[in-house]
Motif scaffolding. Structure first.
Motif, PDB file in Angstrom:
ATOM      1  N   ALA A  49     -40.199  25.727 -46.376  1.00  0.00           N
ATOM      2  CA  ALA A  49     -41.530  26.323 -46.338  1.00  0.00           C
ATOM      3  C   ALA A  49     -42.138  26.386 -47.742  1.00  0.00           C
ATOM      4  CB  ALA A  49     -41.465  27.718 -45.720  1.00  0.00           C
ATOM      5  N   VAL A  50     -41.335  26.762 -48.704  1.00  0.00           N
ATOM      6  CA  VAL A  50     -41.824  26.814 -50.080  1.00  0.00           C
ATOM      7  C   VAL A  50     -42.158  25.404 -50.570  1.00  0.00           C
ATOM      8  CG1 VAL A  50     -41.168  27.324 -52.475  1.00  0.00           C
ATOM      9  CG2 VAL A  50     -40.699  28.992 -50.664  1.00  0.00           C
ATOM     10  N   SER A  51     -41.316  24.441 -50.215  1.00  0.00           N
ATOM     11  CA  SER A  51     -41.578  23.048 -50.592  1.00  0.00           C
ATOM     12  C   SER A  51     -42.855  22.516 -49.954  1.00  0.00           C
ATOM     13  CB  SER A  51     -40.412  22.150 -50.179  1.00  0.00           C
ATOM     14  OG  SER A  51     -39.250  22.501 -50.891  1.00  0.00           O
ATOM     15  N   SER A  52     -43.195  23.061 -48.790  1.00  0.00           N
ATOM     16  CA  SER A  52     -44.413  22.649 -48.081  1.00  0.00           C
ATOM     17  C   SER A  52     -45.632  23.434 -48.555  1.00  0.00           C
ATOM     18  CB  SER A  52     -44.245  22.848 -46.581  1.00  0.00           C
ATOM     19  OG  SER A  52     -43.202  22.051 -46.098  1.00  0.00           O
ATOM     20  N   LYS A  53     -45.468  24.147 -49.642  1.00  0.00           N
ATOM     21  CA  LYS A  53     -46.568  24.898 -50.276  1.00  0.00           C
ATOM     22  C   LYS A  53     -46.936  26.193 -49.553  1.00  0.00           C
ATOM     23  CE  LYS A  53     -47.175  21.592 -53.335  1.00  0.00           C
ATOM     24  NZ  LYS A  53     -46.061  21.421 -54.186  1.00  0.00           N
ATOM     25  N   ASP A  54     -46.060  26.688 -48.672  1.00  0.00           N
ATOM     26  CA  ASP A  54     -46.292  28.015 -48.100  1.00  0.00           C
ATOM     27  C   ASP A  54     -46.036  29.042 -49.191  1.00  0.00           C
ATOM     28  OD1 ASP A  54     -46.954  27.369 -45.434  1.00  0.00           O
ATOM     29  OD2 ASP A  54     -44.839  27.099 -44.928  1.00  0.00           O
ATOM     30  N   ASN A  55     -46.764  30.151 -49.155  1.00  0.00           N
ATOM     31  CA  ASN A  55     -46.505  31.193 -50.151  1.00  0.00           C
ATOM     32  C   ASN A  55     -45.208  31.918 -49.788  1.00  0.00           C
ATOM     33  OD1 ASN A  55     -47.011  33.600 -48.540  1.00  0.00           O
ATOM     34  ND2 ASN A  55     -49.181  33.094 -48.651  1.00  0.00           N
ATOM     35  N   PRO A  56     -44.639  32.678 -50.710  1.00  0.00           N
ATOM     36  CA  PRO A  56     -43.346  33.337 -50.454  1.00  0.00           C
ATOM     37  C   PRO A  56     -43.355  34.271 -49.244  1.00  0.00           C
ATOM     38  CG  PRO A  56     -43.812  33.337 -52.786  1.00  0.00           C
ATOM     39  CD  PRO A  56     -45.054  32.823 -52.112  1.00  0.00           C
ATOM     40  N   ILE A  57     -44.470  34.922 -48.980  1.00  0.00           N
ATOM     41  CA  ILE A  57     -44.537  35.816 -47.813  1.00  0.00           C
ATOM     42  C   ILE A  57     -44.458  35.007 -46.517  1.00  0.00           C
ATOM     43  CG2 ILE A  57     -46.009  37.448 -46.549  1.00  0.00           C
ATOM     44  CD1 ILE A  57     -46.994  38.412 -49.312  1.00  0.00           C
TER      45      ILE A  57
END
Length: 148
Positions: A49-57
């Motif tokens: 998710a982080v790699s896909s540019k989702d924010n940490p939340i």
């Protein structure tokens, strides 16, 4: 992500899962394979998710969905509800959890008579189980003179 951060993240997900299992699923607390597998899947979901540019939340939300997905209906939570709702006049507030933990193994034969799935609370048998658990606890309390 370096190895140190990866171990830290994994420990975080393991601790989150273990906390939930301790509170709601004591029968799963010793299943290290389950805990390890779920924690690794949650870490992988978070990393993706982080790699896909989702924010940490958002990434945490995704990881939590993986970590806590498809858990069975919680017998401990139901039993705690029964104890709190039906015996709160007889048991001090600070003793409700400990009493529930004591009743858990005693009530297992009652639970074993029911098919508990994630939607059990909406099942017509929910009230029957609730009543049977209440009766089992009351009989145990009467037998051991908890209530006078």
């Amino acid at each position: 992500m370096n190895i140190t951060n990866q171990k830290h993240d994994l420990s975080y997900f393991e601790l989150r899962l273990q906390e939930l299992l301790f509170q709601s699923y004591p029968e799963l607390t010793k299943d290290t394979n389950f805990i390890t597998t779920r924690s690794e899947l949650a870490l992988e979901a978070y990393t993706q998710a982080v790699s896909s540019k989702d924010n940490p939340i958002e990434a945490s939300h995704i990881a939590n969905q993986v970590l806590f997905s498809n858990l069975p209906y919680s017998k401990m939570d139901l039993l705690f509800d029964v104890v709190c709702n039906e015996f709160n006049r007889d048991i001090k507030d600070e003793e409700l959890r400990a009493f529930t933990e004591k009743m858990y193994p005693i009530c297992q034969p009652v639970f074993n008579q029911y098919h508990l799935d994630k939607d059990f609370e909406d099942n017509e048998m929910y009230n029957a189980l609730y009543t049977e658990l209440t009766g089992t606890i009351q009989l145990w309390m009467d037998k051991f003179l908890i209530i006078k």
